[in-house]
Scaffold this active site. Sequence first.
Site, short mmCIF file in Angstrom:
data_model
loop_
_atom_site.label_atom_id
_atom_site.label_comp_id
_atom_site.label_asym_id
_atom_site.label_seq_id
_atom_site.Cartn_x
_atom_site.Cartn_y
_atom_site.Cartn_z
N ASP A 201 0.88 -1.18 0.00
CA ASP A 201 0.00 0.00 0.00
C ASP A 201 0.91 1.22 0.00
O ASP A 201 2.08 1.13 0.38
CB ASP A 201 -0.91 0.03 1.24
CG ASP A 201 -1.78 1.29 1.27
OD1 ASP A 201 -2.36 1.64 0.22
OD2 ASP A 201 -1.86 1.94 2.32
N SER A 202 0.34 2.36 -0.40
CA SER A 202 1.14 3.59 -0.34
C SER A 202 1.60 3.85 1.09
O SER A 202 2.67 4.39 1.31
CB SER A 202 0.30 4.77 -0.85
OG SER A 202 -0.92 4.84 -0.13
N GLY B 298 -3.69 9.28 -3.76
CA GLY B 298 -5.05 9.62 -4.19
C GLY B 298 -5.20 10.92 -4.94
O GLY B 298 -6.21 11.15 -5.59
N CYS C 94 -4.28 -1.44 -1.85
CA CYS C 94 -4.49 -0.01 -2.08
C CYS C 94 -5.53 0.11 -3.19
O CYS C 94 -5.28 -0.34 -4.32
CB CYS C 94 -3.16 0.62 -2.50
SG CYS C 94 -3.29 2.36 -2.94
N ASN C 95 -6.67 0.65 -2.84
CA ASN C 95 -7.73 0.78 -3.85
C ASN C 95 -7.28 1.70 -4.99
O ASN C 95 -7.63 1.48 -6.15
CB ASN C 95 -8.99 1.37 -3.22
CG ASN C 95 -9.66 0.42 -2.25
OD1 ASN C 95 -10.67 -0.18 -2.56
ND2 ASN C 95 -9.10 0.29 -1.05
N THR C 96 -6.50 2.71 -4.64
CA THR C 96 -6.07 3.70 -5.63
C THR C 96 -5.14 3.06 -6.65
O THR C 96 -5.32 3.20 -7.86
CB THR C 96 -5.37 4.87 -4.90
OG1 THR C 96 -6.21 5.33 -3.85
CG2 THR C 96 -5.07 6.00 -5.85
N CYS D 225 -10.93 2.61 0.73
CA CYS D 225 -9.51 2.97 0.85
C CYS D 225 -9.00 2.24 2.08
O CYS D 225 -9.65 2.28 3.13
CB CYS D 225 -9.36 4.47 1.03
SG CYS D 225 -7.68 5.01 1.49
#
Length: 217
Positions: A7-8, A40, A71-73, A178
């Site tokens: 993830d970020s 994002g 990470c959804n983004t 998120c």
Amino acid sequence: MTIGVFDSGKGGEIVAKRLRRFFPKTEFVVVNDHQHLPYGDKTPAEITRLTDRAIQPLIQRRDIKIIIIACNTATAVAIAYLRAKYPERSFIGFEPAIKPAASGTRAKKIIVLATPATLQSAKYLALKKRFAKNVTVIEPDCSTWAAKIENGEFREEDLLPVLDLARREQVDKIVLGCTHYLDIENDLRRKLPPTIAVIEPIAAIARRLDDIMRGMC
Ligand code: DGL
């Protein structure tokens, strides 16, 4: 088996912690890109480049066959690119749980909490078109949330606009789109009336991971 998680920021650790409950014998190796957070508010090209760079420690390990883009983004804009570039790896992505929320809403109105890049992505728009045709999807501005959560600066007051919106619009489902927002899931649940369900994706991700691991044995 060793599973890579990206993830970020702190979403990766939160996801790995929850997945360890389902898979106590599995090792999860987590990498992040704290330095470039938030993703994002970046362009799809930037998010793709940063994600590809940040997952290199996972790509370099031959024992890691499965990588979870927690990470959804990054999933929304980069997962197709990553799958094409690294075909020998299985990628599992996070997407806002539009399908269960839209199929379960009686109010025909749901809230999706996600980053601007996720909400603008073609993947998300296609998801909405496919599964939420007859449902009103409200997407409040959460653009500051991920960075605040990452830095421990998210306050109860930050939730108020969403709480007000949920009550005013009488939604019955709120989707956590998120992985950073998993960190405030309990606060959100505590402050919402019991008629509003908060939907998070970990059980679905665990099922997907289980399927892929079984397929590899
Ligand atoms: N945790 C990431 C997600 O699930 C986003 C955080 C960010 O904006 O970097 O979308």
